[in-house]
Write a protein that holds these residues in place. Sequence first.
Motif, PDB file in Angstrom:
ATOM      1  N   MET A 111       5.742 -26.427  22.403  1.00  0.00           N
ATOM      2  CA  MET A 111       6.501 -25.529  21.542  1.00  0.00           C
ATOM      3  C   MET A 111       5.536 -24.959  20.492  1.00  0.00           C
ATOM      4  SD  MET A 111      10.005 -26.296  19.442  1.00  0.00           S
ATOM      5  CE  MET A 111      11.238 -26.549  20.682  1.00  0.00           C
ATOM      6  N   ASN A 112       5.734 -23.741  20.143  1.00  0.00           N
ATOM      7  CA  ASN A 112       4.895 -23.053  19.175  1.00  0.00           C
ATOM      8  C   ASN A 112       5.080 -23.672  17.785  1.00  0.00           C
ATOM      9  OD1 ASN A 112       3.405 -21.235  17.738  1.00  0.00           O
ATOM     10  ND2 ASN A 112       4.482 -19.424  18.513  1.00  0.00           N
ATOM     11  N   SER A 113       4.007 -23.785  17.016  1.00  0.00           N
ATOM     12  CA  SER A 113       4.091 -24.429  15.701  1.00  0.00           C
ATOM     13  C   SER A 113       4.940 -23.611  14.721  1.00  0.00           C
ATOM     14  CB  SER A 113       2.704 -24.654  15.130  1.00  0.00           C
ATOM     15  OG  SER A 113       2.062 -23.421  14.884  1.00  0.00           O
ATOM     16  N   SER A 114       4.977 -22.298  14.837  1.00  0.00           N
ATOM     17  CA  SER A 114       5.812 -21.494  13.936  1.00  0.00           C
ATOM     18  C   SER A 114       7.304 -21.703  14.246  1.00  0.00           C
ATOM     19  CB  SER A 114       5.438 -20.013  14.011  1.00  0.00           C
ATOM     20  OG  SER A 114       5.673 -19.498  15.301  1.00  0.00           O
ATOM     21  N   VAL A 115       7.626 -21.909  15.505  1.00  0.00           N
ATOM     22  CA  VAL A 115       9.021 -22.194  15.877  1.00  0.00           C
ATOM     23  C   VAL A 115       9.432 -23.541  15.302  1.00  0.00           C
ATOM     24  CG1 VAL A 115      10.587 -22.611  17.805  1.00  0.00           C
ATOM     25  CG2 VAL A 115       8.911 -20.769  17.959  1.00  0.00           C
ATOM     26  N   LYS A 116       8.529 -24.520  15.381  1.00  0.00           N
ATOM     27  CA  LYS A 116       8.813 -25.836  14.814  1.00  0.00           C
ATOM     28  C   LYS A 116       9.004 -25.745  13.302  1.00  0.00           C
ATOM     29  CE  LYS A 116       6.307 -28.603  18.207  1.00  0.00           C
ATOM     30  NZ  LYS A 116       5.163 -29.506  18.413  1.00  0.00           N
TER      31      LYS A 116
END
Length: 90
Positions: free
Chosen positions: A1-6
Amino acid sequence: MNSSVKAWLFWIVLICVALLLFMVVRTGQTRKEVSITFTDFVNKVKEGQVKDVTISGSEVHGAYAGQNLGFTTQIPPSYNSVYDILIEKN
């Protein structure tokens, strides 16, 4: 999962938790008010079941002693002896 989504997911969850906590705390502090007749109000005061009252014009808001329950009623315009009853019962 993308870190910005997290990161976005983390902040959304954090805001939701804060809002939920705020609502729980606010709900716990409010007391429910019921409308009662003036006669019931005078009887409760005489019995010592009223903790405090706030009178604004002819409108009365108050709380019962030992309960998290409030009440509201109306004072008749010509009934000034209610203040004597309240003073007598503190």
